[in-house]
Every structure is written in structure tokens, then in C-alpha cells.
Design a protein around this motif. Sequence first.
Motif, mmCIF file in Angstrom:
data_model
loop_
_atom_site.group_PDB
_atom_site.id
_atom_site.type_symbol
_atom_site.label_atom_id
_atom_site.label_comp_id
_atom_site.label_asym_id
_atom_site.label_seq_id
_atom_site.Cartn_x
_atom_site.Cartn_y
_atom_site.Cartn_z
ATOM 1 N N CYS A 1 53.904 51.830 32.936
ATOM 2 C CA CYS A 1 52.824 52.272 33.249
ATOM 3 C C CYS A 1 51.699 51.495 34.221
ATOM 4 C CB CYS A 1 52.063 52.736 31.907
ATOM 5 S SG CYS A 1 51.608 51.241 30.635
ATOM 6 N N GLU B 1 46.954 58.524 34.458
ATOM 7 C CA GLU B 1 46.722 58.797 32.977
ATOM 8 C C GLU B 1 46.300 57.592 32.079
ATOM 9 O OE1 GLU B 1 51.134 59.268 33.508
ATOM 10 O OE2 GLU B 1 49.325 59.630 34.479
ATOM 11 N N HIS B 2 46.834 56.353 32.494
ATOM 12 C CA HIS B 2 46.665 55.238 31.773
ATOM 13 C C HIS B 2 45.344 54.309 32.316
ATOM 14 C CE1 HIS B 2 49.880 55.851 28.993
ATOM 15 N NE2 HIS B 2 50.559 56.161 30.238
#
Length: 167
Positions: free
Chosen positions: A57, A87-88
Motif C-alpha cells: 500500500c 485509499e490508504h
Amino acid sequence: MSAITIRPETEADRDAVHALLTAAFDSDGEAGLVAALHAAGDAVLALVAEADDGAICGHVLFSRLTVESGGGSFPAVALAPLAVLPEHQRQGIGAQLVEEAHRRLRAAGETLSIVLGEPAYYGRFGYTHEDAAAFDSDYQCAALQAALWGATPTTGRLVYAPAFGGL
């Protein structure tokens, strides 16, 4: 987000890193840069952030940079790129990557790191434009910053790995 593990990038991570960089930057320019730096042997340190499920990620890469001064050259590193999957983002993953990379680089004897990035963000890690202002660079501007970790030149010409010429 659950806990992440920061670890060195491996050859097996390359496809996931490519996808991450493409998603984070909405283009493949940085992914191409990372591939070219690895292929040329100019990557000094590449770390990934791995989620509990094994997904990559986040990623950071430091490449060899030299400072040419007074007829000699001095080794340094360039931070580029740093990326976290959209999204992280805003969960501290980028900060963890930079802090762990700095710890490893200092332990390996590196004394100068250069970054071209957002001053408010990279200033948290000790980068300042004031420390980079006297360097001659094709990228000289307020976003060019240096972090000094020991005895190092504070003037001279910054010479990036050839892969940066393709950006």
C-alpha cells in the motif's frame, strides 16, 4: 487501517509497486522512473508498506545522487518517489516509510538527502530549502530541499541518476 509492516522492496514486489505508483500518480511516469532506477543499479534503498493481508500500500525509493564540487564528487541520495495508494493516504504510511528509510540510510553512513517536493510535508522530516538553496541544480526552486545528517558539502552541482532525465 490495520497495522502495516515496512520492509525492503523485493523483486517479487515490482508489479505491485508499479500498480501502486500508477494509481497514486495517475500516470506511469514515476513507475517508469522506479523501473529505470532499478535497471541501472541506481536505487540505494526501496521500501514498501505491506498491509496485514500482504497487499503493498506504500512505497519509497532513494537513488544515488552526487554532488560535484571543487573537481570532486560526494555521494548523496535523492528521495523520489514516495507514494501511498489513494485509499490508504492520510493514515501516516508515507511518514512511516520516510522515517524508516532515513533511519536505515543514516545507519548506512549517508549524510545528505535531497527531495523535490512539498515543503510543508517534507519539512516534518528535516528537509529545508535553506539547506538546498546554495546547490546548483536543474530543479532549483523553493521545493528543492535537503536533509543534512552529518559532514556534507552544502554547495556544488547536484547530479541525479540518468533515469531522471526521462521525466
